[in-house]
Design a protein around this motif. Structure first.
Motif, PDB file in Angstrom:
ATOM      1  N   PRO A   6      41.242   7.148 -10.359  1.00 58.27           N
ATOM      2  CA  PRO A   6      41.542   5.869  -9.750  1.00 58.27           C
ATOM      3  C   PRO A   6      42.522   5.933  -8.595  1.00 58.27           C
ATOM      4  O   PRO A   6      42.635   5.011  -7.829  1.00 58.27           O
ATOM      5  CB  PRO A   6      42.123   5.068 -10.933  1.00 58.27           C
ATOM      6  CG  PRO A   6      41.551   5.716 -12.147  1.00 58.27           C
ATOM      7  CD  PRO A   6      41.444   7.155 -11.807  1.00 58.27           C
ATOM      8  N   PRO A  57      36.514   9.211 -11.951  1.00 58.35           N
ATOM      9  CA  PRO A  57      36.771   7.997 -12.726  1.00 58.35           C
ATOM     10  C   PRO A  57      35.775   7.851 -13.878  1.00 58.35           C
ATOM     11  O   PRO A  57      34.678   8.422 -13.844  1.00 58.35           O
ATOM     12  CB  PRO A  57      36.570   6.869 -11.703  1.00 58.35           C
ATOM     13  CG  PRO A  57      36.522   7.526 -10.378  1.00 58.35           C
ATOM     14  CD  PRO A  57      36.050   8.912 -10.599  1.00 58.35           C
ATOM     15  N   THR A  61      34.201   2.412 -14.271  1.00 54.90           N
ATOM     16  CA  THR A  61      35.108   2.171 -13.144  1.00 54.90           C
ATOM     17  C   THR A  61      34.448   2.532 -11.821  1.00 54.90           C
ATOM     18  O   THR A  61      34.499   1.779 -10.841  1.00 54.90           O
ATOM     19  CB  THR A  61      36.398   2.985 -13.318  1.00 54.90           C
ATOM     20  OG1 THR A  61      37.027   2.603 -14.546  1.00 54.90           O
ATOM     21  CG2 THR A  61      37.355   2.748 -12.151  1.00 54.90           C
ATOM     22  N   THR A  65      33.428   0.131  -8.607  1.00 56.60           N
ATOM     23  CA  THR A  65      33.997   0.416  -7.283  1.00 56.60           C
ATOM     24  C   THR A  65      32.918   0.572  -6.224  1.00 56.60           C
ATOM     25  O   THR A  65      33.041   0.066  -5.102  1.00 56.60           O
ATOM     26  CB  THR A  65      34.845   1.702  -7.339  1.00 56.60           C
ATOM     27  OG1 THR A  65      35.902   1.521  -8.287  1.00 56.60           O
ATOM     28  CG2 THR A  65      35.447   2.024  -5.968  1.00 56.60           C
TER      29      THR A  65
END
Length: 494
Positions: A6, A57, A61, A65
């Motif tokens: 992240p 990630p 996630t 994104t």
């Protein structure tokens, strides 16, 4: 160094591309998202943007994104883990295998990526090597040069060029390139420009050399320049017999009242300015001064040379329109790919209306190859330049924010100046600390920084001890380390 997923800007680090496989026909069907993500991860590992040991990630996630389904991510991870390209451990997630050269990296990757400091890599020739902690200004993100898209543009140019045109290089530029640049500047910089107004150059310095040679031929002997400013363009003017006349710059750009005074004192009727984002102080020319300097140019029948430095990179608002649009008959707009892509492309342009070209004739100069010019036309008309700039703006915006956060944490008492634009900021130093001493000490720590004093055009101007910090070619993964080590150098000299 191991970084958690992240912390990285995954939406730009993993560029899924326009949707077609490299080398495919422009009209071919888009490649499946899973294939594009797989290719993007491979490219990131091969390029060193995802170093050995780096964690990716969680699938949920990364899917959120990138705006793809979780299935796309899990299928991609599964395929790359099955190949041994990635590894997955319960409790530790998915990551790049740690240690040295990746076993599946193609031949030559170590040599190409040696500048990133990978273990066991053969370093490049010394003149090409940049420090690992690269806070030097004026260098774009060399890890994101759009190689594949440019190669596609070159292939299309080769297919498009008639046989007869391989023997000719147009004096002012190939018509396709001049048309593409005119359309791009009209659209993106709101310039008032027709293809006939465009001259294709090897870059900003080449464009500047042609303009000042023409000024000298027309009888000009002085050129008003910003102080401080990039020294190379001043040197080009001086070499052509046109004396640079320094004019101070403040937080609103060049001081137009001081410019008018200097013009009356020296008889200068031409000025070199960077209204969009002044280098190195990072100011934008204020609306009132934009109007004032255009009014001066009209009143004295003068010429403004607008260096469009960093104009594409504004982060708090849309890029400000080129000054050229206010007075196209009195402004030469000079630009290039050097800061938006890389200096190695050796391509740029100068916008000079016909009436101005007749009054200030261009000297005969070599032009970029016909193939490169038509490739530029293809690159622009396919939307690849603007696609690249959009991605670069996102990277630089986030990188600037990370740099300012790190400076606030490590050096909270020091002021950072410059608008939210471009690829550099100015760090004011504590009283008694000389920028030149910091630069020398930082070099010993493998940190590249630049001294503001080195850009002064006149020794009589007030000296400010400050550093010019570039973040264009600074890896996201080392921002905190670079700032912490630079802060240590500054504290040791305080």
């Amino acid at each position: 160094m191991t970084r958690s997923g992240p912390a990285l800007a995954w939406e730009t680090l993993l560029d899924l591309g326009p949707g077609s496989d490299p080398g495919s026909d422009p009209g071919s069907a888009p490649a499946p998202l899973r294939d594009r993500l797989e290719r993007a991860i491979r490219d990131a590992v091969h390029s060193g943007r995802l170093p050995p040991g780096a964690g990716l990630p969680p699938s949920r996630t990364l899917a959120e994104t990138l705006g793809v389904s979780r299935w796309v991510v899990t299928e991609t991870y599964g395929q790359l883990v099955a190949e041994g390209f990635l590894e997955a451990t319960v409790g530790s997630g998915t990551r790049v295998p740690a240690g040295g050269r990746h076993p599946l990296a193609p031949p030559g990757v170590d040599e190409v990526r040696a500048a990133d400091g990978e273990p066991g890599a053969v370093p490049p020739r010394a003149e090409y090597r940049r420090p690992r902690l690269d806070l030097g200004p004026g260098v774009p993100d060399l890890r994101h040069v759009p190689r594949a898209r440019w190669a596609g543009a070159v292939r299309r140019a080769l297919d498009r060029l008639p046989d007869a045109e391989f023997t000719v290089v147009d004096r002012l530029g190939h018509p396709l390139a001049r048309t593409a640049v005119a359309d791009y500047l009209s659209r993106s910089r709101r310039a008032i420009v027709a293809p006939d107004d465009v001259v294709i150059t090897h870059g900003a310095t080449d464009g500047m050399a042609g303009v000042v040679a023409g000024l000298r031929a027309a009888g000009h002997t002085a050129l008003l320049v910003e102080d401080p400013s990039w020294s190379r363009l001043r040197e080009i003017a001086a070499a052509a017999g046109v004396t640079p006349v320094p004019v101070p710059v403040d937080a609103s750009g060049i001081d137009v009242d001081a410019l008018v005074d200097a013009a009356e004192r020296t008889g200068a009727r031409a000025a070199l300015i960077t209204p969009a984002h002044q280098f190195p102080l990072g100011a934008a020319l204020s609306p009132a001064r934009r109007e004032a300097i255009v009014r001066w140019a009209r009143d004295v029948d003068g010429l403004l040379i607008e260096d469009d430095y960093d104009a594409e990179f504004r982060y708090d608002r849309r890029p400000i329109a080129a000054l050229q649009g206010l007075a196209p008959e009195h402004v030469v707009l000079v630009g290039s790919l050097s800061k938006s892509m890389a200096q190695a492309f050796g391509l740029g342009w100068a916008v000079m209306p016909r009436v101005l070209r007749e009054r200030v004739p261009l000297v005969e100069r070599s032009r970029p190859s016909t193939l490169d010019q038509v490739a530029l036309a293809e690159f622009i008309t396919a939307g690849d330049l603007e696609r690249h700039l959009r991605a670069a703006r996102g990277r630089f915006r986030r990188r600037r924010a990370a740099l300012l956060t790190a400076l606030e944490r490590e050096l909270p008492a020091l002021e950072v100046t410059g608008i939210a634009a471009g690829m550099h900021a100015v760090l004011q130093l504590p009283p008694g600390v000389e920028a030149a001493a910091v630069r020398r000490a930082a070099a010993g720590e493998e940190i590249a920084v630049s001294d503001l004093t080195g850009y002064r055009a006149s020794a009589s101007m007030p000296n400010v001890e400050a550093l010019v910090l570039g973040y264009g070619n600074l890896s996201d993964a080392v921002i905190d380390e670079a700032v912490a080590r630079l802060a240590g150098v500054i504290r040791s000299l305080s």
